[in-house]
Enzyme design. Structure first.
Site, PDB file in Angstrom:
ATOM      1  N   ASN A 196      40.786 -61.125  30.589  1.00 48.72           N
ATOM      2  CA  ASN A 196      42.244 -61.334  30.990  1.00 48.72           C
ATOM      3  C   ASN A 196      42.679 -60.359  29.935  1.00 48.72           C
ATOM      4  O   ASN A 196      42.500 -60.166  28.932  1.00 48.72           O
ATOM      5  CB  ASN A 196      42.592 -62.421  31.185  1.00 48.72           C
ATOM      6  CG  ASN A 196      42.504 -63.081  32.544  1.00 48.72           C
ATOM      7  OD1 ASN A 196      42.986 -62.633  33.504  1.00 48.72           O
ATOM      8  ND2 ASN A 196      41.580 -63.967  32.783  1.00 48.72           N
TER       9      ASN A 196
ATOM     10  N   HIS B  85      35.793 -62.421   6.571  1.00 43.30           N
ATOM     11  CA  HIS B  85      35.516 -61.972   5.223  1.00 43.30           C
ATOM     12  C   HIS B  85      35.346 -63.209   4.487  1.00 43.30           C
ATOM     13  O   HIS B  85      35.811 -64.391   5.058  1.00 43.30           O
ATOM     14  CB  HIS B  85      36.660 -61.311   4.548  1.00 43.30           C
ATOM     15  CG  HIS B  85      37.087 -59.784   4.884  1.00 43.30           C
ATOM     16  ND1 HIS B  85      36.434 -58.802   4.214  1.00 43.30           N
ATOM     17  CD2 HIS B  85      37.965 -59.650   5.763  1.00 43.30           C
ATOM     18  CE1 HIS B  85      37.146 -57.808   4.934  1.00 43.30           C
ATOM     19  NE2 HIS B  85      37.996 -58.243   5.924  1.00 43.30           N
TER      20      HIS B  85
ATOM     21  N   ARG C 239      36.229 -79.337  18.930  1.00 42.30           N
ATOM     22  CA  ARG C 239      35.494 -80.520  18.858  1.00 42.30           C
ATOM     23  C   ARG C 239      35.085 -80.826  20.223  1.00 42.30           C
ATOM     24  O   ARG C 239      35.716 -80.468  21.095  1.00 42.30           O
ATOM     25  CB  ARG C 239      36.082 -81.759  17.944  1.00 42.30           C
ATOM     26  CG  ARG C 239      36.400 -81.408  16.743  1.00 42.30           C
ATOM     27  CD  ARG C 239      36.789 -82.859  16.150  1.00 42.30           C
ATOM     28  NE  ARG C 239      36.749 -82.529  14.686  1.00 42.30           N
ATOM     29  CZ  ARG C 239      37.981 -82.124  14.022  1.00 42.30           C
ATOM     30  NH1 ARG C 239      39.010 -82.113  14.706  1.00 42.30           N
ATOM     31  NH2 ARG C 239      38.036 -82.214  12.749  1.00 42.30           N
TER      32      ARG C 239
END
Length: 175
Positions: free
Chosen positions: A59, A89, A151
């Protein structure tokens, strides 16, 4: 190489119909795009290592980082505003070195609006990533994950038969 992606992101991804947009991405950006897959207007694509399966919907406003392999399977729905990163990084490194890890999204996965997938994650078959989730670790198959960091919320049905096919007109949600 940079000119190809500049033209792709600022001309083809914003002004061209699906057929022309997809042809440009295949020919000049080396993307592998399956049948009946739609990459909406307004997406940002970078890198030569993107593979997208069939019947998949990317999308508008999605960032596809293919500087390291990015694999998106069949019948996947990537909702608007999603950020998929293959590079980051190391904040602890004094030289701010790059961390490069591939990302994989397996068949029948659904990535909610404005989710962020970090380098090195795999989204398992049939898994759901809730809107706004930040995924820093793998999401097991047929589970639903959400939050920051993402989670486990609950399991998802394994009885998935759908094929995603979504080609709205122009830059709308109207088909």
């Amino acid at each position: 190489m940079a000119l190809r992606f500049y033209l792709g992101n600022h001309l083809f991804m914003n002004w061209m119909p699906y057929r022309i947009r997809h042809a440009y991405l295949r020919r000049f950006c080396n993307m592998r795009i399956g049948a009946d897959t739609s990459i909406a207007m307004g997406c940002f694509v970078t890198g030569n290592f993107i593979t997208i399966g069939s019947n998949t919907v990317i999308n508008r406003g999605t960032y596809l980082d293919g500087r390291v392999p990015l694999y998106i399977g069949n019948n996947v729905n990537v909702s608007h505003g999603t950020l998929i990163q293959t590079l980051s990084h190391d904040p602890q490194n004094p030289d701010f070195v790059c961390i490069e890890k591939p990302v994989a999204i397996m068949d029948h996965a659904w990535i909610g609006a404005r989710a962020i997938l970090m380098p090195g994650v795999t989204i398992g078959e049939g898994a759901v990533v809730a809107a706004g989730a930040v995924v820093t670790k793998d999401v097991p198959p047929y589970t639903i994950y959400g939050g920051n960091p993402a989670r486990f919320i609950t399991d998802r049905s394994r009885n998935l038969r759908y094929k995603t096919r979504y080609f709205p007109f122009f830059d709308t949600d109207i088909q």
